[in-house]
Write a protein that holds these residues in place. Structure first.
Motif, PDB file in Angstrom:
ATOM      1  N   ILE A 124       6.928   2.228  -0.003  1.00 18.19           N
ATOM      2  CA  ILE A 124       8.226   2.874  -0.200  1.00 18.19           C
ATOM      3  C   ILE A 124       9.010   2.971   1.100  1.00 18.19           C
ATOM      4  O   ILE A 124      10.232   2.839   1.136  1.00 18.19           O
ATOM      5  CB  ILE A 124       8.034   4.266  -0.857  1.00 18.19           C
ATOM      6  N   VAL A 125       8.274   3.169   2.227  1.00 15.03           N
ATOM      7  CA  VAL A 125       8.936   3.224   3.539  1.00 15.03           C
ATOM      8  C   VAL A 125       9.523   1.860   3.868  1.00 15.03           C
ATOM      9  O   VAL A 125      10.668   1.743   4.326  1.00 15.03           O
ATOM     10  CB  VAL A 125       7.919   3.656   4.626  1.00 15.03           C
ATOM     11  N   LEU A 126       8.726   0.802   3.618  1.00 19.42           N
ATOM     12  CA  LEU A 126       9.191  -0.557   3.889  1.00 19.42           C
ATOM     13  C   LEU A 126      10.400  -0.901   3.032  1.00 19.42           C
ATOM     14  O   LEU A 126      11.356  -1.525   3.505  1.00 19.42           O
ATOM     15  CB  LEU A 126       8.048  -1.545   3.616  1.00 19.42           C
ATOM     16  N   LEU A 127      10.362  -0.463   1.749  1.00 12.31           N
ATOM     17  CA  LEU A 127      11.474  -0.744   0.842  1.00 12.31           C
ATOM     18  C   LEU A 127      12.751  -0.051   1.309  1.00 12.31           C
ATOM     19  O   LEU A 127      13.833  -0.639   1.316  1.00 12.31           O
ATOM     20  CB  LEU A 127      11.101  -0.291  -0.575  1.00 12.31           C
ATOM     21  N   LYS A 128      12.618   1.190   1.741  1.00 14.28           N
ATOM     22  CA  LYS A 128      13.795   1.917   2.247  1.00 14.28           C
ATOM     23  C   LYS A 128      14.364   1.266   3.499  1.00 14.28           C
ATOM     24  O   LYS A 128      15.583   1.160   3.673  1.00 14.28           O
ATOM     25  CB  LYS A 128      13.413   3.373   2.549  1.00 14.28           C
ATOM     26  N   GLU A 129      13.469   0.828   4.412  1.00 23.39           N
ATOM     27  CA  GLU A 129      13.921   0.174   5.639  1.00 23.39           C
ATOM     28  C   GLU A 129      14.687  -1.102   5.317  1.00 23.39           C
ATOM     29  O   GLU A 129      15.712  -1.405   5.927  1.00 23.39           O
ATOM     30  CB  GLU A 129      12.721  -0.136   6.532  1.00 23.39           C
ATOM     31  N   MET A 130      14.159  -1.873   4.367  1.00 27.55           N
ATOM     32  CA  MET A 130      14.832  -3.110   3.998  1.00 27.55           C
ATOM     33  C   MET A 130      16.221  -2.821   3.448  1.00 27.55           C
ATOM     34  O   MET A 130      17.200  -3.468   3.819  1.00 27.55           O
ATOM     35  CB  MET A 130      13.985  -3.861   2.962  1.00 27.55           C
ATOM     36  N   ILE A 131      16.320  -1.818   2.555  1.00 32.00           N
ATOM     37  CA  ILE A 131      17.622  -1.496   1.950  1.00 32.00           C
ATOM     38  C   ILE A 131      18.593  -0.972   3.005  1.00 32.00           C
ATOM     39  O   ILE A 131      19.761  -1.371   3.056  1.00 32.00           O
ATOM     40  CB  ILE A 131      17.436  -0.471   0.819  1.00 32.00           C
ATOM     41  N   SER A 132      18.083  -0.088   3.878  1.00 31.20           N
ATOM     42  CA  SER A 132      18.963   0.480   4.909  1.00 31.20           C
ATOM     43  C   SER A 132      19.427  -0.571   5.900  1.00 31.20           C
ATOM     44  O   SER A 132      20.471  -0.409   6.544  1.00 31.20           O
ATOM     45  CB  SER A 132      18.235   1.614   5.638  1.00 31.20           C
ATOM     46  N   GLY A 133      18.658  -1.682   6.036  1.00 27.53           N
ATOM     47  CA  GLY A 133      19.054  -2.755   6.951  1.00 27.53           C
ATOM     48  C   GLY A 133      20.340  -3.429   6.531  1.00 27.53           C
ATOM     49  O   GLY A 133      20.982  -4.102   7.363  1.00 27.53           O
ATOM     50  N   PHE A 134      20.738  -3.290   5.273  1.00 23.91           N
ATOM     51  CA  PHE A 134      21.982  -3.902   4.797  1.00 23.91           C
ATOM     52  C   PHE A 134      23.165  -2.951   4.917  1.00 23.91           C
ATOM     53  O   PHE A 134      24.292  -3.326   4.605  1.00 23.91           O
ATOM     54  CB  PHE A 134      21.810  -4.337   3.335  1.00 23.91           C
ATOM     55  N   SER A 135      22.880  -1.722   5.306  1.00 20.73           N
ATOM     56  CA  SER A 135      23.952  -0.744   5.469  1.00 20.73           C
ATOM     57  C   SER A 135      24.617  -0.942   6.831  1.00 20.73           C
ATOM     58  O   SER A 135      23.950  -1.039   7.852  1.00 20.73           O
ATOM     59  CB  SER A 135      23.389   0.667   5.342  1.00 20.73           C
ATOM     60  N   THR A 136      25.950  -1.028   6.852  1.00 20.39           N
ATOM     61  CA  THR A 136      26.720  -1.188   8.088  1.00 20.39           C
ATOM     62  C   THR A 136      27.840  -0.166   8.096  1.00 20.39           C
ATOM     63  O   THR A 136      27.955   0.665   7.193  1.00 20.39           O
ATOM     64  CB  THR A 136      27.306  -2.610   8.165  1.00 20.39           C
ATOM     65  N   SER A 137      28.670  -0.272   9.134  1.00 21.86           N
ATOM     66  CA  SER A 137      29.807   0.645   9.205  1.00 21.86           C
ATOM     67  C   SER A 137      30.790   0.412   8.063  1.00 21.86           C
ATOM     68  O   SER A 137      31.538   1.308   7.684  1.00 21.86           O
ATOM     69  CB  SER A 137      30.521   0.473  10.559  1.00 21.86           C
ATOM     70  N   ASN A 138      30.741  -0.829   7.500  1.00 20.44           N
ATOM     71  CA  ASN A 138      31.658  -1.148   6.408  1.00 20.44           C
ATOM     72  C   ASN A 138      30.994  -1.095   5.029  1.00 20.44           C
ATOM     73  O   ASN A 138      31.671  -1.221   4.019  1.00 20.44           O
ATOM     74  CB  ASN A 138      32.245  -2.553   6.614  1.00 20.44           C
TER      75      ASN A 138
ATOM     76  N   ASP B  75       0.839  -1.203   0.000  1.00 20.72           N
ATOM     77  CA  ASP B  75       0.000   0.000   0.000  1.00 20.72           C
ATOM     78  C   ASP B  75       0.870   1.246   0.000  1.00 20.72           C
ATOM     79  O   ASP B  75       2.036   1.195  -0.429  1.00 20.72           O
ATOM     80  CB  ASP B  75      -0.977  -0.037   1.186  1.00 20.72           C
ATOM     81  N   GLU B  76       0.354   2.349   0.512  1.00 24.49           N
ATOM     82  CA  GLU B  76       1.110   3.605   0.500  1.00 24.49           C
ATOM     83  C   GLU B  76       2.374   3.556   1.348  1.00 24.49           C
ATOM     84  O   GLU B  76       3.253   4.417   1.236  1.00 24.49           O
ATOM     85  CB  GLU B  76       0.203   4.775   0.950  1.00 24.49           C
ATOM     86  N   ASN B  77       2.488   2.544   2.246  1.00 24.16           N
ATOM     87  CA  ASN B  77       3.688   2.405   3.083  1.00 24.16           C
ATOM     88  C   ASN B  77       4.772   1.582   2.403  1.00 24.16           C
ATOM     89  O   ASN B  77       5.808   1.301   3.015  1.00 24.16           O
ATOM     90  CB  ASN B  77       3.308   1.753   4.415  1.00 24.16           C
TER      91      ASN B  77
ATOM     92  N   ILE C  81       9.500   7.636  -8.476  1.00 23.14           N
ATOM     93  CA  ILE C  81       8.660   6.616  -9.130  1.00 23.14           C
ATOM     94  C   ILE C  81       7.228   6.736  -8.605  1.00 23.14           C
ATOM     95  O   ILE C  81       7.007   6.871  -7.407  1.00 23.14           O
ATOM     96  CB  ILE C  81       9.191   5.197  -8.854  1.00 23.14           C
ATOM     97  N   SER C  82       6.256   6.680  -9.508  1.00 28.62           N
ATOM     98  CA  SER C  82       4.832   6.703  -9.108  1.00 28.62           C
ATOM     99  C   SER C  82       4.419   5.289  -8.698  1.00 28.62           C
ATOM    100  O   SER C  82       3.837   4.533  -9.489  1.00 28.62           O
ATOM    101  CB  SER C  82       3.975   7.212 -10.271  1.00 28.62           C
ATOM    102  N   TRP C  83       4.737   4.943  -7.455  1.00 33.61           N
ATOM    103  CA  TRP C  83       4.523   3.559  -7.002  1.00 33.61           C
ATOM    104  C   TRP C  83       3.043   3.186  -6.957  1.00 33.61           C
ATOM    105  O   TRP C  83       2.695   1.996  -7.062  1.00 33.61           O
ATOM    106  CB  TRP C  83       5.168   3.350  -5.619  1.00 33.61           C
ATOM    107  N   ASN C  84       2.166   4.164  -6.787  1.00 27.45           N
ATOM    108  CA  ASN C  84       0.723   3.858  -6.724  1.00 27.45           C
ATOM    109  C   ASN C  84       0.183   3.335  -8.058  1.00 27.45           C
ATOM    110  O   ASN C  84      -0.867   2.692  -8.092  1.00 27.45           O
ATOM    111  CB  ASN C  84      -0.067   5.106  -6.309  1.00 27.45           C
ATOM    112  N   GLU C  85       0.907   3.617  -9.155  1.00 25.62           N
ATOM    113  CA  GLU C  85       0.464   3.169 -10.475  1.00 25.62           C
ATOM    114  C   GLU C  85       0.990   1.789 -10.841  1.00 25.62           C
ATOM    115  O   GLU C  85       0.657   1.246 -11.886  1.00 25.62           O
ATOM    116  CB  GLU C  85       0.918   4.177 -11.538  1.00 25.62           C
ATOM    117  N   ILE C  86       1.837   1.221  -9.963  1.00 21.44           N
ATOM    118  CA  ILE C  86       2.444  -0.089 -10.235  1.00 21.44           C
ATOM    119  C   ILE C  86       1.661  -1.154  -9.478  1.00 21.44           C
ATOM    120  O   ILE C  86       1.331  -0.977  -8.294  1.00 21.44           O
ATOM    121  CB  ILE C  86       3.926  -0.098  -9.809  1.00 21.44           C
ATOM    122  N   ASN C  87       1.381  -2.271 -10.137  1.00 23.68           N
ATOM    123  CA  ASN C  87       0.547  -3.296  -9.493  1.00 23.68           C
ATOM    124  C   ASN C  87       1.294  -4.034  -8.384  1.00 23.68           C
ATOM    125  O   ASN C  87       2.533  -3.974  -8.279  1.00 23.68           O
ATOM    126  CB  ASN C  87      -0.033  -4.281 -10.520  1.00 23.68           C
ATOM    127  N   LYS C  88       0.545  -4.751  -7.601  1.00 28.24           N
ATOM    128  CA  LYS C  88       1.052  -5.400  -6.386  1.00 28.24           C
ATOM    129  C   LYS C  88       2.163  -6.402  -6.699  1.00 28.24           C
ATOM    130  O   LYS C  88       3.206  -6.420  -6.039  1.00 28.24           O
ATOM    131  CB  LYS C  88      -0.113  -6.090  -5.672  1.00 28.24           C
TER     132      LYS C  88
END
Length: 574
Positions: free
Chosen positions: A451-465, A447-449, A476-483
């Motif tokens: 993009i937030v979930l996608l960012k959280e997932m990507i940031s979870g792989f970021s470390t000090s290294n 749903d509308e969340n 990107i117009s994510w609302n126009e893209i299907n599930k």
């Protein structure tokens, strides 16, 4: 089991169709009778009338022959008859009707062995185009006639026709290139009508291209031959060309030739020639004489149009009456047979309908069970693959960490702060791995969340290294893209990042998003140690990435080599 059932039904259905087809052919063969004799009699009668210039009656018999002739089985008679009908219409000035008649024969030229019939067809068609000022098509069909396997005489005649069309296009030099080689041909010289026409045309071309001396010489030679054979049509053409030659040089002599031309054309009532001669006479007359010949021209032109229109109406009436009579006779002949076969046909239709309905229902049921079974198998296979992947992760990643932690607890003194700290680090690692596995297999919010979930997932792989640079995700117009596509993008990026963290030892990762009119483009780049391209398909989880993208009719292009980093270009259609 299912393919056998389908094959059985197809076999039954095919046998049924073959039986019905055989029955239809049998019925048709009973009705068809050989009418070649009747067709040949009609054509012979029409030919006699044609040779005696009784064109209207000849047209009627030709038309009757066409109705009875089968063009696929007797193409020569069909083409030859249509050609004669077109010539009759053309002679009476019905050029549109002539073209309509003759073009009916064109689809059947491939069925004719004697190419002389095709040659006659092309020449008649080219003559029709010449009379209607369509010179390009006139030349085209004469060129087609030249390619046929006919006598040298027919080829020479076709070349001459091309030259005549070029004269009408005022391409006199090109016409001369065709006419000059014909002048020395024995076949041409022996035919006085042809030879005199050729000489006259050469003289006209020389006159139009300002070849002084040669033009008059050829015109006079042509005139002498035409006077010997007493050809009114040829003499009329020679006189009118001589009138053109002398029109500026000697007007009185030119006018003499104009009247001679009109006289010769009048002998055979050649309307087009008479009109051409009158045009020149009017152009070179004045006062009462001008008025007299202008009135003659107007009256002749009007009468010509009246004759042409009557001819058109007459030929159209012959076709219409013949068609109506044929249809009425056909109705009378078939009425009795239709009544006798009506009950049998209805019975056959009912049987066929029942069989088709039964076969259709069976095929629909088989197809339904087949598709349902296939879908169930795919679901079971997907679940099995998911369970296998999770089990492998638990065994390869989590079980090893737990085993080492248990060994550490058994062999180390936990009263020491250092060992307790070490134990906590181990437990934190186990927790992180458990969380990652949970994230990889959890339900994805689209749903509308999203993009937030996608960012959280990507940031979870970021470390000090590991530094991850994310560009244009919010554009990107994510609302126009299907599930389904959102889930696929999420899983694909997740798989690439898991692969990076486990294998690449990268310190910098770049992910760029871009939307075009038709697709979403994702560029993934890292500076890791890369992968052997020969092993990409089978290792590092990239096979999952490729299969997900292919299912969406997208494509992925991977560029990587050991110690040269890893790049992936992904394109998914909207």
């Amino acid at each position: 089991m299912i393919p056998k059932r389908i094959s059985l039904f197809y076999l039954i259905f095919t046998i049924l169709l073959i039986l019905l087809s055989c029955q239809k052919k049998k019925n048709i063969s009973k009705k068809e009778t050989s009418n070649n004799t009747e067709v040949n009699k009609l054509i012979a009668t029409a030919n006699t009338l044609f040779d005696n210039h009784k064109f209207n009656t000849a047209f009627y018999y030709y038309n009757e022959a066409i109705f009875k002739c089968n063009p696929e089985k007797d193409a020569e008679n069909y083409i030859r008859t249509l050609n004669r009908m077109a010539i009759i219409q053309q002679t009476h000035g019905d050029y549109a009707g002539s073209e309509t008649t003759i073009t009916k024969a064109l689809p059947f030229t491939k069925l004719v062995k004697n190419q002389l019939h095709i040659w006659n067809l092309y020449v008649t068609l080219s003559s029709n185009y010449l009379d209607t000022y369509d010179y390009k098509n006139a030349i085209l069909y004469n060129k087609k006639a030249l390619q046929l396997n006919v006598t040298n005489w027919q080829k020479l005649a076709a070349k001459n026709n091309i030259g005549v069309a070029l004269i009408q296009e005022k391409k006199y030099l090109e016409a001369l290139d065709i006419f000059i080689p014909l002048e020395t041909k024995k076949e041409v010289i022996r035919n006085h009508e042809f030879y005199s026409s050729l000489l006259d045309n050469i003289g006209l071309c020389y006159f139009k291209t300002d070849h002084s001396g040669k033009d008059l010489e050829y015109m006079k030679r042509a005139l002498e031959i035409r006077q010997e054979i007493n050809s009114p049509l040829g003499l009329g053409k020679s006189y009118i060309h001589l009138a053109q030659f002398y029109e500026e040089k000697n007007p009185s002599l030119a006018k003499k030739y104009m009247f001679l031309s009109y006289k010769e054309f009048s002998k055979i009532n050649y309307i087009d020639g008479k009109l051409s001669a009158l045009k020149m006479i009017i152009r070179n007359s004045s006062n009462k004489e001008l008025k007299t010949y202008a009135n003659s021209y107007i009256n002749l032109n009007d009468s010509m149009h009246e004759v042409v229109q009557k001819a058109k109406n007459q030929f159209a009436k012959i076709k219409y009456d013949s068609k109506r009579e044929r249809e009425e006779n056909l109705k009378l002949k078939t009425h009795k047979a239709e009544n006798e076969l009506k009950l049998e046909r209805q019975k056959n239709r009912n049987i066929i309908s029942y069989i088709i309905i039964a076969l259709s229902l069976c095929l629909i049921l088989i197809l339904y069970y087949y598709l349902t079974s296939k879908a169930n198998r795919e679901k079971i296979e997907a679940a099995y693959n998911s369970e296998t992947r999770i089990s492998k992760k638990l065994h390869d990643e989590l079980a090893n960490d737990i085993y080492h932690t248990m060994a550490f607890v058994e062999n180390k003194n936990l009263s020491l702060a250092e060992n307790r700290e070490h134990l906590l680090n181990h437990l934190d690692t186990i927790y992180s791995r458990t969380r990652d596995i949970s994230k990889e297999n959890c339900t994805i919010t689209t749903d509308e969340n999203y993009i937030v979930l996608l960012k959280e997932m990507i940031s979870g792989f970021s470390t000090s290294n590991i530094n991850i640079i994310l560009n244009d995700l919010d554009n990107i117009s994510w609302n126009e893209i299907n599930k389904l596509k959102k889930i696929t993008i999420y899983r694909v990026i997740q798989e690439l990042l898991v692969n990076m963290r486990k294998h690449s030892e990268a310190s910098l990762v770049g992910i760029n998003f871009k939307a075009t009119d038709k697709s979403i483009v994702i560029n993934y780049t890292d500076n890791g140690k890369g992968i052997d391209t020969e092993k990409i398909i089978f290792k590092n989880g990239l096979s999952n990435v490729e299969s997900r993208i292919v299912k969406l009719k997208g494509n992925i292009d991977i560029s990587t080599n050991p110690d040269l980093g890893f790049k992936a270009f992904i394109k998914i259609p909207f």
